[in-house]
Design a protein around this motif. Sequence first.
Motif, mmCIF file in Angstrom:
data_model
loop_
_atom_site.group_PDB
_atom_site.id
_atom_site.type_symbol
_atom_site.label_atom_id
_atom_site.label_comp_id
_atom_site.label_asym_id
_atom_site.label_seq_id
_atom_site.Cartn_x
_atom_site.Cartn_y
_atom_site.Cartn_z
ATOM 1 N N MET A 230 1.954 6.790 -6.781
ATOM 2 C CA MET A 230 0.864 7.587 -7.197
ATOM 3 C C MET A 230 1.389 9.105 -7.169
ATOM 4 S SD MET A 230 -1.300 5.898 -8.336
ATOM 5 C CE MET A 230 -2.215 7.097 -9.077
ATOM 6 N N TRP A 231 2.181 9.166 -5.721
ATOM 7 C CA TRP A 231 2.874 10.591 -5.476
ATOM 8 C C TRP A 231 3.815 10.966 -6.232
ATOM 9 C CZ3 TRP A 231 0.878 13.529 -1.279
ATOM 10 C CH2 TRP A 231 1.750 14.798 -1.058
ATOM 11 N N PHE A 232 4.781 10.061 -6.511
ATOM 12 C CA PHE A 232 6.038 10.714 -7.316
ATOM 13 C C PHE A 232 5.900 10.012 -8.678
ATOM 14 C CE2 PHE A 232 7.509 9.754 -2.840
ATOM 15 C CZ PHE A 232 8.294 11.031 -2.687
ATOM 16 N N VAL A 233 5.406 9.319 -9.092
ATOM 17 C CA VAL A 233 5.348 8.707 -10.624
ATOM 18 C C VAL A 233 4.375 9.448 -11.225
ATOM 19 C CG1 VAL A 233 5.104 6.702 -12.213
ATOM 20 C CG2 VAL A 233 6.638 6.503 -10.176
ATOM 21 N N PHE A 234 3.119 9.550 -10.829
ATOM 22 C CA PHE A 234 1.908 9.984 -11.515
ATOM 23 C C PHE A 234 1.508 11.264 -11.005
ATOM 24 C CE2 PHE A 234 1.379 5.341 -11.903
ATOM 25 C CZ PHE A 234 1.349 5.096 -13.308
ATOM 26 N N GLY A 235 2.309 11.919 -10.189
ATOM 27 C CA GLY A 235 1.978 13.234 -9.594
ATOM 28 C C GLY A 235 0.800 13.801 -8.772
ATOM 29 N N ASP B 13 0.950 -1.115 0.035
ATOM 30 C CA ASP B 13 -0.122 0.145 -0.034
ATOM 31 C C ASP B 13 0.822 1.240 0.040
ATOM 32 O OD1 ASP B 13 -2.404 -1.260 -0.020
ATOM 33 O OD2 ASP B 13 -2.568 -1.153 2.372
ATOM 34 N N ILE B 14 1.995 1.227 0.888
ATOM 35 C CA ILE B 14 2.801 2.526 0.848
ATOM 36 C C ILE B 14 3.516 2.631 -0.309
ATOM 37 C CG2 ILE B 14 4.871 3.159 2.066
ATOM 38 C CD1 ILE B 14 3.647 1.959 4.568
ATOM 39 N N SER B 15 3.856 1.527 -1.033
ATOM 40 C CA SER B 15 4.839 1.419 -2.369
ATOM 41 C C SER B 15 3.538 2.041 -3.256
ATOM 42 C CB SER B 15 5.117 0.324 -2.761
ATOM 43 O OG SER B 15 4.041 -0.750 -3.188
ATOM 44 N N THR B 16 2.276 1.955 -3.309
ATOM 45 C CA THR B 16 1.412 2.559 -4.276
ATOM 46 C C THR B 16 1.523 3.881 -3.735
ATOM 47 O OG1 THR B 16 0.226 0.331 -4.169
ATOM 48 C CG2 THR B 16 -1.040 2.206 -4.910
ATOM 49 N N TYR B 17 1.399 4.350 -2.645
ATOM 50 C CA TYR B 17 1.467 5.711 -2.316
ATOM 51 C C TYR B 17 2.529 6.476 -2.966
ATOM 52 C CZ TYR B 17 -1.423 4.356 1.844
ATOM 53 O OH TYR B 17 -2.541 4.031 2.742
ATOM 54 N N ALA B 18 3.566 5.824 -2.775
ATOM 55 C CA ALA B 18 4.742 6.569 -3.446
ATOM 56 C C ALA B 18 4.572 6.499 -4.906
ATOM 57 C CB ALA B 18 6.309 5.730 -2.995
ATOM 58 N N PHE C 234 -5.058 9.996 -7.193
ATOM 59 C CA PHE C 234 -4.455 9.347 -5.835
ATOM 60 C C PHE C 234 -5.560 8.049 -5.127
ATOM 61 C CE2 PHE C 234 -3.089 8.123 -1.554
ATOM 62 C CZ PHE C 234 -1.756 8.324 -1.508
ATOM 63 N N GLN C 235 -6.702 8.514 -4.773
ATOM 64 C CA GLN C 235 -7.701 7.599 -4.181
ATOM 65 C C GLN C 235 -7.879 6.398 -5.323
ATOM 66 O OE1 GLN C 235 -10.474 10.743 -3.251
ATOM 67 N NE2 GLN C 235 -9.265 11.288 -1.513
ATOM 68 N N SER C 236 -8.169 6.747 -6.535
ATOM 69 C CA SER C 236 -8.498 5.748 -7.607
ATOM 70 C C SER C 236 -7.489 4.781 -7.663
ATOM 71 C CB SER C 236 -8.667 6.571 -8.741
ATOM 72 O OG SER C 236 -9.722 7.449 -8.930
ATOM 73 N N GLY C 237 -6.090 5.083 -7.538
ATOM 74 C CA GLY C 237 -5.176 4.190 -7.718
ATOM 75 C C GLY C 237 -5.139 3.325 -6.415
ATOM 76 N N TRP C 238 -5.284 3.775 -5.445
ATOM 77 C CA TRP C 238 -5.094 2.913 -4.278
ATOM 78 C C TRP C 238 -6.463 2.292 -4.163
ATOM 79 C CZ3 TRP C 238 -6.117 4.047 1.730
ATOM 80 C CH2 TRP C 238 -5.555 3.020 2.503
ATOM 81 N N TYR D 94 -0.302 2.896 -15.668
ATOM 82 C CA TYR D 94 -0.603 2.449 -14.104
ATOM 83 C C TYR D 94 -0.441 1.009 -14.075
ATOM 84 C CZ TYR D 94 -3.227 1.417 -9.926
ATOM 85 O OH TYR D 94 -3.660 0.724 -8.632
ATOM 86 N N PHE D 95 -1.168 0.260 -14.898
ATOM 87 C CA PHE D 95 -1.541 -1.132 -14.971
ATOM 88 C C PHE D 95 -0.138 -2.178 -14.795
ATOM 89 C CE2 PHE D 95 -5.353 0.803 -16.068
ATOM 90 C CZ PHE D 95 -6.254 0.245 -15.259
ATOM 91 N N PRO D 96 0.837 -1.763 -15.552
ATOM 92 C CA PRO D 96 2.072 -2.513 -15.325
ATOM 93 C C PRO D 96 2.718 -2.545 -14.019
ATOM 94 C CG PRO D 96 2.281 -1.303 -17.634
ATOM 95 C CD PRO D 96 1.098 -1.075 -16.777
ATOM 96 N N TRP D 97 2.608 -1.300 -13.393
ATOM 97 C CA TRP D 97 3.134 -1.257 -12.054
ATOM 98 C C TRP D 97 2.160 -1.908 -11.149
ATOM 99 C CZ3 TRP D 97 7.723 1.027 -10.699
ATOM 100 C CH2 TRP D 97 8.044 1.896 -11.616
ATOM 101 N N LEU D 98 0.959 -1.926 -11.391
ATOM 102 C CA LEU D 98 -0.137 -2.642 -10.714
ATOM 103 C C LEU D 98 0.397 -4.116 -10.576
ATOM 104 C CD1 LEU D 98 -2.764 -2.787 -8.992
ATOM 105 C CD2 LEU D 98 -3.966 -3.243 -11.124
#
Length: 921
Positions: free
Chosen positions: A810-815, A803-808, A825-829, A892-896
């Motif tokens: 969304m925060w750093f990669v997708f701005g 979850d924390i890696s997803t925060y990072a 951010f909320q949609s990604g998490w 986003y989906f390859p990262w997912l």
Amino acid sequence: MRFEIMKKGLLTFLQKGLSARQFRRLAILDLLRGAAAGKEVPHRLAGRLEALARLVPSAVVTRLGSHADGLTETEAVGKRELTGLNEVGHEKPMRWFTHLWLCYRNPFNVLLTLLAVISWLTEDMKATVVIGSMVVISTLLRFVQEKRSNSAADKLKEMVSNTATVLRRDMAQEIAQEARQYFGVQLHPQAARRVEVPIRLLVPGDIVLLSAGDMIPADVRLLAAKDLFVAQAALTGESLPVEKFCEAGPCPDGNPLELGNLCFMGTNVVSGTATAIVIATGSNTYFGALAERVTTQDRTPTQFQAGVNKVSWLLIRFMFVMTPLVLFINGFTRGDWVEAALFALSIAVGLTPEMLPMIVTSTLAKGAVILSRKKVIVKRLDAIQNFGAMDVLCTDKTGTLTRDRIVLERHTDAFGAVSDEVLDMAYLNSCYQTGLKNLLDVAVLEHADLHQKLDAAGNFRKVDEIPFDFSRRRMSVVVSEHDDRHLLICKGALEEVLSVCSHVRHGETTGVLDQALLARIRTVTAGLNQEGLRVVAVATRALPAARDTYGVADESGLTLVGYIAFLDPAKESTAPALAALKANGIEVKVLTGDNERVTLKVCRDVGLAIRGVLVGTDIDAMSDARLAVAAENATVFARLSPIQKERLVRVLRGNGHVVGFMGDGINDAPALRAADIGISVDSAVDIAREAADIILLEKSLMVLDQGVIEGRKTFANMLKYIKMTASSNFGNVFSVLVASAFIPFLPMLPLHLLVQNLLYDVSQVAIPFDNVDEDALRQPQKWNPDELGRFMLFFGPISSVFDISTYALMWFVFGANTAAQQTLFQSGWFVEGLLSQTLIVHMIRTRKLPFIQSRAAWPLLAMTAVIISIGIFLPMGPLAGYFKLQALPLSYFPWLIATLLAYMALTQAMKGFYARRYGWQ
């Protein structure tokens, strides 16, 4: 005309005279609780029964307000208004609204209801609808499934015999009696008539006629009897019938069952005929006293119920700690306490496994359906799980380990050599006696070839009979062979027959029975007893054909010719069933009212290893602490009373075992009630079926073994949901705490948390249909809340790492690092959280490698695919705006995918470490 007027007037008088105040039943339960240990009947009830037994028949009839020709229909109706129906105190069926309330009443539903009310008060209607739907679905599913199961069990609750033959004086007799009393008119009515009356309509004072095969419909006092033998096994556990007489006889220890002129509800006539008067009905009977003790006592929580309650409160306590933390962190960091409260409320819902009641009920109901196909009726759904948790099975002997059919095992001379002469003499005795044809005689008479050999009808003629009685414990017949001599053949208990013997036959020679021969005889018979054989001695005496009448005095100077020995053989299916139960981690203990020697023989025959033997007198002499130790080390418990059986079950439960008890008599009912799982059969007495949780349509231990496996599958699937939900929700909340401390906006809206939680729970509906690994079915499985807490601490933080890696991400990669970008951010998490929760089901459902070594059932696979599709569709489809989500970039989906694969790999590694250190349940 005058007759009709008189009839009408007399009927009015009788109706007014009989409308007395309602009769209040004896406080049997209070008396039972105050009775001394080992007494199964209240002293007051025993005293009343003994007093009626001591009266002469005419005095009994007068005291009960009856007549030698029975009651009239009007009198019977009047008495019934006073005493009520002749029914024992069964558990009354719950009304539908009471049952619905009990289905709703559990900690999770109450908590969710409170949360739904708070959501409604804060005008959050979406949350109110989502939470309310969870409660309604869970409650209704449990209600419907339990209603179906109980309806199936109710079909078995019918008495084997539901009518009794009674004497009724007709209306003319009633009128004649009143006319003579009040008008001085002498009428001549017809004699009493026999009628069939439903057992439930019998009243004290009814005159009943009994014959072979009849059930005793109430507690009765014999007025006349001829060769009457009654099977009291349902009350006492005795394997052989007892003879009843018109005289009371001795009453040792104040036990009314020993009174020779009383018969009791729940027993049945084996042979002979009798006329009796009903002295007690319904709950006032001996049967009713035991039944009321069983049905009115509160059940102690079963191991399953206690386990669910512990797990529930563990999760609720965890929620009460985490929810305020979320509230205060968000309130202080953002200043919006209303929004923080709604978010904390959503966290509380997310921490609550609200589908636990529904998952549990669905899983249990599926198990009940499977068992019903195997001739097993489940009365209480919770009992299925107790099958799987059961580690000690207490069972009776007769009919479970054995065929419930006595067979003639041996026929030997006085010194143990096989002797056809002994069998011939025994056959003649059984063939010509007219009293009790008990199971022993039936076993002898099955040798039909002897009838032709002896030509009993042609070569032999019956001269006289000296009937059996329990003071002599033997019976004799006198036969004439070709009318040239008489032969007295005596058969009975060894010591009683030896007491009238002066000689013993060995081969063709006959010798005087001296002390040396007597010692040798006792050695031979002791050896037979050690093999579990019931020994019956046979002796003869040749007499001159001088008279046709013989008596007890003629039973003297007999010659012992040998013994016939009987055995209730073991079932062929018992040994493999016991082996299967042992392989599945279940210890079998035998609790019986029968003799320990017979029981030990049967146990040896079926391969049951004996670690120790206790009899009822030993148990009464022990404190609970001593008995707790002794019960662990013993396998056979013999000569037990109903209360001793119940005490043993409670002691074993107190030792930490999950105890199953299998029985079918009223003497088994208290133990059935005390056990974690009571098991009976459809042919059992009514109160035993009432006390049981499981009813077998076939009395077989093999069916039980199948039930054990089904119970363990049920438990394993329920535990999957609890583990997955608890660990996943714990991880989510930990992630929320981290996000709340460092992110300037809510990482997920309350609506997102509720929808995610609802979708996840829907994906779990298929768990009841999931497969279970074979190695998870080999040992009993119990609830362990402490183990669940440890599991949460080990596996919950794994999801937080990603979850924390997803925060990072969304925060750093997708701005998505400002309030304006919080929806992205909320949609990604939301997507990562839902997919990781759904996929973790397949990781935790098995100790093995998922999808390869252990594959889920297709319903669970299909539901997983559906929920994953919905989870991706919500932000990517047209409903995204309604749920305050937005479409995610395709990058986003390859990262997912990488995140999910890493999550599954780390979880599999943690499974190996955890299983090696703590085991895997």
